[in-house]
Scaffold this motif. Structure first.
Motif: not given
Length: 137
Positions: A14-17, A34, A36-39, A53, A55-56
């Motif tokens: 849920d948190d890629l960072d 990477r 951002e926001g996806r994988h 992620n 959801q993405a």
């Protein structure tokens, strides 16, 4: 025909960072790419670990997407086991405990071989095990 190996495995976070820091800094994996926001993807021996992620990844690709990967995802904690020798498992256990990462289980399998289990920040169950638990060398 028979599949000859696993090239990649996926876990959902849920948190890629936070996941990136854990897999790079705690497990020492090399980041490949990477989005951002996806994988974020990591090299792990001869295999690739994909952290998505969820959801993405449930969103279908656009009709003109250059890489039309079908939607996928999972709910709830996943599991991944890393191969390690008995000596490496002892060192991993000490390393994880030094970082205050709880070892949920540490045992010998009836057929031989040791496993330790712990969690990543997303709650996925991770394991280090000797290959001999599956009759592998």
């Amino acid at each position: 025909m028979r599949a000859k190996g696993i090239l990649e495995a996926a876990l959902y976070v849920d948190d890629l960072d936070e996941a990136e820091r854990f897999y790079a800094n705690v497990l020492g994996l090399e980041r490949i790419v990477r989005v951002e926001g996806r994988h974020v993807f990591f090299r792990c021996g001869e295999m690739v670990l994909l952290l998505f992620n969820a959801q993405a990844t449930q969103t279908p690709p656009a009709d003109d997407a250059p890489l039309p990967v079908p939607p996928h995802g999972a709910k709830g904690p996943g599991h991944l086991c890393f191969s390690a020798s008995a000596e490496e498992i002892a060192r991993w256990k000490a390393h994880l405990e030094d970082l205050n990462i709880s070892i949920e289980a540490d045992f010998e399998w009836p057929n031989g071989g040791r496993s330790i289990y712990f969690r990543d920040p997303a709650g996925n169950s991770l394991e280090f095990a000797e290959p001999r638990i599956w009759g592998l060398s």
